[in-house]
Each structure stands twice: as structure tokens, then as C-alpha cells.
Design a protein around this motif. Structure first.
Motif, PDB file in Angstrom:
ATOM      1  N   SER A  36      -5.760   4.168   1.610  1.00 13.33           N
ATOM      2  CA  SER A  36      -5.166   5.449   2.005  1.00 13.33           C
ATOM      3  C   SER A  36      -3.693   5.319   2.381  1.00 13.33           C
ATOM      4  O   SER A  36      -2.988   6.310   2.476  1.00 13.33           O
ATOM      5  CB  SER A  36      -5.946   6.062   3.165  1.00 13.33           C
ATOM      6  OG  SER A  36      -5.919   5.186   4.271  1.00 13.33           O
ATOM      7  N   THR A  37      -3.216   4.114   2.576  1.00 17.28           N
ATOM      8  CA  THR A  37      -1.814   3.902   2.944  1.00 17.28           C
ATOM      9  C   THR A  37      -0.874   3.961   1.748  1.00 17.28           C
ATOM     10  O   THR A  37       0.325   4.103   1.913  1.00 17.28           O
ATOM     11  CB  THR A  37      -1.650   2.535   3.639  1.00 17.28           C
ATOM     12  OG1 THR A  37      -2.180   1.522   2.783  1.00 17.28           O
ATOM     13  CG2 THR A  37      -2.381   2.512   4.967  1.00 17.28           C
ATOM     14  N   GLU A  38      -1.418   3.866   0.538  1.00 19.01           N
ATOM     15  CA  GLU A  38      -0.570   3.870  -0.664  1.00 19.01           C
ATOM     16  C   GLU A  38      -0.275   5.297  -1.102  1.00 19.01           C
ATOM     17  O   GLU A  38      -1.156   6.144  -1.117  1.00 19.01           O
ATOM     18  CB  GLU A  38      -1.245   3.095  -1.798  1.00 19.01           C
ATOM     19  CG  GLU A  38      -1.357   1.613  -1.524  1.00 19.01           C
ATOM     20  CD  GLU A  38      -1.803   0.834  -2.743  1.00 19.01           C
ATOM     21  OE1 GLU A  38      -1.509   1.263  -3.874  1.00 19.01           O
ATOM     22  OE2 GLU A  38      -2.435  -0.212  -2.547  1.00 19.01           O
ATOM     23  N   GLU A  39       0.981   5.528  -1.460  1.00 19.88           N
ATOM     24  CA  GLU A  39       1.417   6.846  -1.926  1.00 19.88           C
ATOM     25  C   GLU A  39       1.140   6.988  -3.413  1.00 19.88           C
ATOM     26  O   GLU A  39       1.106   6.008  -4.144  1.00 19.88           O
ATOM     27  CB  GLU A  39       2.917   7.040  -1.662  1.00 19.88           C
ATOM     28  CG  GLU A  39       3.264   7.086  -0.188  1.00 19.88           C
ATOM     29  CD  GLU A  39       2.695   8.294   0.522  1.00 19.88           C
ATOM     30  OE1 GLU A  39       2.684   9.400  -0.063  1.00 19.88           O
ATOM     31  OE2 GLU A  39       2.244   8.140   1.669  1.00 19.88           O
ATOM     32  N   GLY A  40       0.975   8.226  -3.843  1.00 19.99           N
ATOM     33  CA  GLY A  40       0.741   8.473  -5.253  1.00 19.99           C
ATOM     34  C   GLY A  40       1.137   9.876  -5.635  1.00 19.99           C
ATOM     35  O   GLY A  40       1.621  10.651  -4.812  1.00 19.99           O
ATOM     36  N   VAL A  76      -8.172   9.108  -3.087  1.00 15.96           N
ATOM     37  CA  VAL A  76      -8.824  10.402  -2.919  1.00 15.96           C
ATOM     38  C   VAL A  76      -8.720  10.820  -1.458  1.00 15.96           C
ATOM     39  O   VAL A  76      -9.044  10.040  -0.558  1.00 15.96           O
ATOM     40  CB  VAL A  76     -10.311  10.340  -3.336  1.00 15.96           C
ATOM     41  CG1 VAL A  76     -10.977  11.683  -3.148  1.00 15.96           C
ATOM     42  CG2 VAL A  76     -10.444   9.871  -4.774  1.00 15.96           C
ATOM     43  N   GLU A  77      -8.247  12.036  -1.232  1.00 17.62           N
ATOM     44  CA  GLU A  77      -8.202  12.605   0.109  1.00 17.62           C
ATOM     45  C   GLU A  77      -9.157  13.784   0.157  1.00 17.62           C
ATOM     46  O   GLU A  77      -9.113  14.647  -0.716  1.00 17.62           O
ATOM     47  CB  GLU A  77      -6.794  13.110   0.448  1.00 17.62           C
ATOM     48  CG  GLU A  77      -5.808  12.048   0.773  1.00 17.62           C
ATOM     49  CD  GLU A  77      -4.467  12.626   1.212  1.00 17.62           C
ATOM     50  OE1 GLU A  77      -4.387  13.829   1.539  1.00 17.62           O
ATOM     51  OE2 GLU A  77      -3.504  11.861   1.218  1.00 17.62           O
ATOM     52  N   THR A  78     -10.011  13.809   1.149  1.00 18.95           N
ATOM     53  CA  THR A  78     -10.872  14.972   1.355  1.00 18.95           C
ATOM     54  C   THR A  78     -10.366  15.688   2.588  1.00 18.95           C
ATOM     55  O   THR A  78     -10.072  15.064   3.611  1.00 18.95           O
ATOM     56  CB  THR A  78     -12.343  14.554   1.545  1.00 18.95           C
ATOM     57  OG1 THR A  78     -12.431  13.599   2.593  1.00 18.95           O
ATOM     58  CG2 THR A  78     -12.912  13.961   0.271  1.00 18.95           C
TER      59      THR A  78
END
Length: 107
Positions: A36-40, A76-78
Motif C-alpha cells: 500500500s506504500t507504493e504509488e501508482g 487495490v484500495e477499498t
């Protein structure tokens, strides 16, 4: 005084029940999951509906079809979007809630 305590307890119980859930999103496909720390770059978004505060999915809760075939690594962010919150105000009485998954391709 006792009436106020009962009312406060009732409000606390209603708040607790309305903000808890057991939502599960199925993540699959060939892409590797990134921390979750990686940007995309956001490549897709999917709203899923659940009943009984998230115990039973009403729609397909798999995001496999939303992941680009060329993606090697995804995140993936929920979350509850503003629209989810507004809709949930009206549907939560029936224990129906929505949740949004955002899919990011990570380089």
C-alpha cells in the motif's frame, strides 16, 4: 437521568452496528499485488454491494475483470467514496451497503 443513559446506550449501539462490517473483495489475476506504500496510476474502479453489513455479496465482488491484462503489479484500495456514504444512508436500514475498490497500476 436513567432515560438519558438508556438513550445514550441506544445511540451507541446503533452507531456501532451501522459502522461495522465484514466486507471481502476477491483479488486475483496474473498481476502481483504491490504494498500500500507504493504509488501508482488509477486504472479502474468498481462498486460492490453487500447485504447483512457485508457478510453476503449482492454483486460480483471479484476485481479480476477490472485488472488490465498488461499490468504486472497492482495495488487495490477499498474505501467508501462520498457517493457510497450517501447511498448507504438510505440502504443501511435494510443492511445493504456499497463499497468501492480502486485499482492502481504500479510501475
Amino acid at each position: 437521568m436513567k432515560h438519558q443513559r438508556k438513550l445514550a446506550l441506544l445511540i451507541l449501539i446503533i452507531f456501532t452496528l451501522s459502522t461495522t462490517g465484514c466486507i471481502t473483495m476477491k483479488v486475483g489475476g496474473k498481476a502481483q499485488l504491490a504494498p500500500s506504500t507504493e504509488e501508482g496510476t488509477k486504472v479502474a474502479e468498481k462498486r460492490c454491494w453487500f447485504i447483512l453489513f457485508g457478510l453476503i455479496p449482492l454483486t460480483d465482488n471479484s476485481i479480476d475483470g477490472s485488472i488490465p491484462a498488461t499490468a504486472k503489479k497492482i495495488r487495490v484500495e477499498t474505501k467508501w467514496t462520498f457517493l457510497d456514504i450517501v447511498m448507504n444512508i438510505f440502504t443501511e436500514v435494510l443492511t445493504i451497503i456499497s463499497f468501492t475498490a480502486e485499482i492502481y497500476e504500479v510501475p
